[in-house]
Design an enzyme around this catalytic site. Structure first.
Site, PDB file in Angstrom:
ATOM      1  N   LYS A 116       0.810  -1.211  -0.199  1.00 42.41           N
ATOM      2  CA  LYS A 116       0.188  -0.150  -0.001  1.00 42.41           C
ATOM      3  C   LYS A 116       0.725   1.225   0.166  1.00 42.41           C
ATOM      4  O   LYS A 116       0.472   2.228  -0.483  1.00 42.41           O
ATOM      5  CB  LYS A 116      -0.952  -0.176   1.179  1.00 42.41           C
ATOM      6  CG  LYS A 116      -1.930  -1.067   1.330  1.00 42.41           C
ATOM      7  CD  LYS A 116      -2.919  -0.966   2.407  1.00 42.41           C
ATOM      8  CE  LYS A 116      -3.997  -2.179   2.586  1.00 42.41           C
ATOM      9  NZ  LYS A 116      -4.917  -2.290   1.688  1.00 42.41           N
ATOM     10  N   ARG A 292      -6.091  -8.546  -9.635  1.00 44.09           N
ATOM     11  CA  ARG A 292      -6.708  -9.634  -9.708  1.00 44.09           C
ATOM     12  C   ARG A 292      -8.276  -9.541 -10.043  1.00 44.09           C
ATOM     13  O   ARG A 292      -8.683  -8.296  -9.982  1.00 44.09           O
ATOM     14  CB  ARG A 292      -6.476 -10.573  -8.430  1.00 44.09           C
ATOM     15  CG  ARG A 292      -6.997  -9.927  -7.326  1.00 44.09           C
ATOM     16  CD  ARG A 292      -7.185 -10.764  -6.077  1.00 44.09           C
ATOM     17  NE  ARG A 292      -7.325 -10.024  -4.864  1.00 44.09           N
ATOM     18  CZ  ARG A 292      -8.344  -9.455  -4.259  1.00 44.09           C
ATOM     19  NH1 ARG A 292      -9.381  -9.953  -4.924  1.00 44.09           N
ATOM     20  NH2 ARG A 292      -8.456  -8.846  -3.212  1.00 44.09           N
TER      21      ARG A 292
HETATM   22  P1  ADP Z   1      -7.890  -4.163   2.628  1.00 44.03           P
HETATM   23  O1  ADP Z   1      -6.704  -4.128   1.642  1.00 44.03           O
HETATM   24  O2  ADP Z   1      -7.593  -4.691   3.529  1.00 44.03           O
HETATM   25  O3  ADP Z   1      -9.217  -4.270   1.966  1.00 44.03           O
HETATM   26  P2  ADP Z   1      -8.371  -1.340   2.068  1.00 44.03           P
HETATM   27  O4  ADP Z   1      -7.270  -0.189   2.280  1.00 44.03           O
HETATM   28  O5  ADP Z   1      -8.999  -1.478   0.946  1.00 44.03           O
HETATM   29  O6  ADP Z   1      -7.776  -2.643   2.957  1.00 44.03           O
HETATM   30  O7  ADP Z   1      -9.642  -0.920   3.098  1.00 44.03           O
HETATM   31  C1  ADP Z   1     -10.620  -1.642   3.458  1.00 44.03           C
HETATM   32  C2  ADP Z   1     -11.748  -0.638   4.033  1.00 44.03           C
HETATM   33  O8  ADP Z   1     -11.322  -0.104   5.157  1.00 44.03           O
HETATM   34  C3  ADP Z   1     -12.384   0.313   2.994  1.00 44.03           C
HETATM   35  O9  ADP Z   1     -13.271  -0.266   2.140  1.00 44.03           O
HETATM   36  C4  ADP Z   1     -12.951   1.381   4.030  1.00 44.03           C
HETATM   37  O10 ADP Z   1     -14.182   1.001   4.290  1.00 44.03           O
HETATM   38  C5  ADP Z   1     -12.150   1.412   5.059  1.00 44.03           C
HETATM   39  N1  ADP Z   1     -11.021   2.489   4.985  1.00 44.03           N
HETATM   40  C6  ADP Z   1      -9.835   2.246   4.277  1.00 44.03           C
HETATM   41  N2  ADP Z   1      -8.987   3.498   4.552  1.00 44.03           N
HETATM   42  C7  ADP Z   1      -9.839   4.469   5.018  1.00 44.03           C
HETATM   43  C8  ADP Z   1      -9.777   5.573   5.738  1.00 44.03           C
HETATM   44  N3  ADP Z   1      -8.519   6.199   5.465  1.00 44.03           N
HETATM   45  N4  ADP Z   1     -10.757   6.162   6.216  1.00 44.03           N
HETATM   46  C9  ADP Z   1     -11.770   5.502   6.542  1.00 44.03           C
HETATM   47  N5  ADP Z   1     -12.173   4.129   6.230  1.00 44.03           N
HETATM   48  C10 ADP Z   1     -11.162   3.398   5.603  1.00 44.03           C
END
Ligand code: ADP
Length: 671
Positions: A116, A292
């Protein structure tokens, strides 16, 4: 051209990929672990090779073994599905080096998006908007803490290598920071072998909107619109829809263009998803790219009328994308939910067990993707997903209504599922209004997953009626064998000499005993449950189908018997009770308050107390890991730890003793 495709995955996604590959005329090769020898995905393919023991680390994550099978099976290409090796750049590279096509992006693109932190740096350079935060090299707790303070609380800590919501911690205040950093890093290490973290501003009430992108090897990159995945529990998606409700066309276009720019920036090829978080003001920020096919790809397929696996395989074979951006249109609306073996009333504890009955709905606009079948099982080894239930409609209202109806017709016996929870979610007024953010499920959990709901009287009456009808059928069969159908002993209507005709049944609704008196009068049964009386008639058909009338009103149900368990499915819901057998004395006295057992098969991650420790109710005693998630075991009452039966690293079975402690009440008497 791909002639032979190896599918390096299992379950529903392996079945899904096999379906398209076979339709395209390819020979399909499955791989399977010892636990999956009879799995559906094995039979979905033309050929299947064993790759090792049940644990994924010894089978589905063994890149070397899978590559060796690919060579020996003369596969031209490998489809990794999602999970397992799908985002493993090393595996993609090994395939490239072996001259086998990896159905996915080049390993360099997986590398670029794999962390990330790295992805955010690249996206910043490509002009894609980011959530404010820290994604630097310095990983000292002091530096992370300092950055968190700079960003301002609340902040979100994320494992840089993370996915699926693992390794994430919301930190609301300074006081929680140290524990948050430690916990997120540990979970990142346990799940991904990498404890590095990024820090982000935790946005309030955002939506998760992601864009499906596709690129070929000829320089064409386009997007297939967006999906809204704001219905989440602990950052894991529960309900996904396409298109995102109420998204303004200009914003759709801007997000689509940003996603295409993100894909281009890493030389992307194939199917990918660019995840954005949309804040209350309508600005969107890049979160990450999944390199993916996603679990939720079917909703995009339903609104575009395309088969994304077909596109993946064409792109992998070197063909150009079959359509241009301007050719793509959105048709109607689609929504998907993930049906899991888990118990919403017990904090969504994963469930394992046999699938004694597994029936899915069919109908206009309904699609079910599953990798298990009736007679199979949900095991501790893999994700407890049973199926994806997907509905398409002309508009959102129709899609959600169809999805709710479909959920009401799911019949699972053997494991507890989240079907009822999902149905309540899909029918919730705020979901129907299309106005939810990522915190919605957490805020509404009490209404969506109520605990302590008791089984209604009419359901018990139906279960009682089914017992009577079964007894009756058994008695008639016995009488037919003895040749005297007129014998009073062949009647199961409760007929007795010198007595009213009744049967007393006792159903167990959880721990509660519910007596049900079934009385036969003339041509019907009366069920007496507490103060209520219901008049019942009915006929039990094949496969548990019960045609009944309750007080004259026709009611169709399905009754499934499994040992002493009776599952009743009717009116779009399922209920389960046990028929109490008074002869089988239940010697469950072992359930004393001072003994804690493992709620599921798990691994002990950490023991937080020592023998002799005085603990208050709610104190953390130990951390278990099951299904790659951590579960806290806390003291149910105040007490003193007398014995600890496990050590970190131990694998425990469900029901295994973990901790014994003397309760405070017992202590008070003793001292
Ligand atoms: P993963 O790779 O574990 O799925 P993500 O970065 O895609 O993690 O984030 C998963 C979820 O967490 C997002 O869909 C959102 O709901 C929440 N999220 C991620 N970043 C933020 C943020 N900066 N503020 C609020 N919610 C967040």
């Amino acid at each position: 051209m791909i002639r032979t495709l190896l599918i390096a995955n299992r379950g529903e996604i392996a079945c899904r990929v096999a379906r398209t590959a076979r339709a395209m005329g390819m020979r399909t090769v499955a791989v399977f672990s010892e636990a999956d020898a009879d799995a559906v995905h094995v039979r979905a393919c033309d050929e299947a090779w064993p790759i090792g023991p049940a644990p994924a680390t010894e089978s589905y994550l063994r890149a070397d073994v899978i590559l060796d099978v690919a060579r020996r099976a003369k596969a031209d290409a490998v489809h990794p599905g999602y999970g397992f090796l799908s985002e493993n750049a090393g595996f993609a590279r090994s395939c490239e080096e072996a001259g086998i096509v990896f159905v996915g992006p080049p390993s360099s693109a997986i590398d670029a998006m794999g962390s990330k932190a790295g992805a955010k740096a690249l996206m910043a350079a490509a002009g894609v908007p980011l959530v404010p935060g820290y994604h630097g090299e310095d990983q000292s707790p002091e530096c992370l803490a300092e950055e968190a303070r700079k960003i301002g609380f609340p902040v979100l800590l994320k494992a840089s290598a993370g996915g699926g919501g693992k390794g994430m911690r919301v930190v609301a205040a300074e006081s929680e920071l140290a524990a948050g950093i430690e916990g997120a890093a540990r979970e990142g290490m346990a799940s991904f072998g990498d404890g590095r973290l990024i820090v982000e501003k935790y946005l309030q009430r955002p939506r998760h909107v992601e864009v499906q992108v596709f690129a070929d090897r000829h320089g064409n990159t386009l997007h297939l619109f967006e999906r809204d995945c704001s219905a989440q529990r602990r950052h894991q998606k529960i309900l996904e829809e396409a298109p995102a409700p109420g998204l303004d066309p200009a914003l759709r276009q801007a997000m689509g263009e940003a996603a295409v720019a993100a894909a281009r920036a890493v030389g992307y090829v194939g199917a990918g998803t660019v995840e954005f978080i949309l804040d209350e003001s309508g600005s969107f920020h890049f979160m990450e790219m999944n390199t993916r096919l996603q679990v939720e790809h079917p909703v995009t397929e339903l609104i575009t009328g395309l088969d994304l696996v077909d596109w993946q395989l064409r792109v992998a074979a070197g063909e150009p994308l079959p359509l241009r951006q301007g050719d793509l249109v959105i048709r109607g609306h689609a929504a998907e939910v993930r049906l899991y073996a888990e118990d919403p009333a017990r904090d969504f504890l994963p469930q394992t067990g046999p699938l004694i009955r597994l029936r899915f709905p069919e109908g206009e606009g309904i699609r079910v993707d599953s990798g298990v079948e009736e007679g199979g099982a949900v095991t501790v080894h893999y994700d407890p997903m049973i199926a994806k239930i997907i509905a398409h409609g002309r508009d959102r209202t129709e899609a959600l209504a169809r999805l709710a109806m479909a959920l009401g017709r799911v019949e699972v016996v053997g494991v507890t599922t989240n079907a009822g929870f999902l149905k309540r979610l899909v029918e919730h007024p705020e979901v129907v209004a299309g106005a939810i953010d990522t915190g919605f499920v957490g805020r509404e959990i009490g209404t969506l997953a109520p605990s302590g709901e008791s089984v209604p009287a009419d359901i018990l009456a139906l279960a009682g009626l089914a017992e009577m009808l079964t007894l009756d059928a058994g008695a008639k069969a016995a009488a037919a064998r003895t040749g005297d159908p007129r014998s009073p002993w062949a009647r199961a209507d409760g007929w007795r000499l010198n007595d009213t005709a009744h049967h007393d049944l006792v159903f167990m609704d959880g721990a509660a005993e519910v007596p049900v008196r079934m009385t036969f009068e003339g041509a019907a049964w009366t069920a007496a449950i507490g103060d209520s009386r219901m008049c019942l008639t009915g006929r039990l058909g094949a496969d548990g189908a019960l045609e009944s009338r309750i007080d004259g009103v026709r009611r169709a149900a399905t009754i499934v018997r499994d040992g002493d368990r009776r599952s009743v499915f009717t009116d779009g819901r399922g209920w389960s009770v046990r028929l109490h057998d008074p002869l089988a004395e239940i010697g469950d006295a072992a359930e004393e308050s001072g003994r804690l057992v493992a709620p599921m098969p798990a691994k002990v991650v950490r023991v937080a107390v020592e023998v002799g420790a005085v603990v208050a109710r709610g104190t953390l005693l130990m951390l278990l890991e099951a299904m790659k998630m951590e579960h806290s075991i806390t003291a149910p009452v105040d007490g003193v730890v007398e014995r600890i039966a496990v050590e970190p690293g131990d694998l425990v079975e469900e029901g295994a003793e973990l901790v014994v402690f003397a309760t405070a009440a017992a202590e008070a008497v003793a001292s």
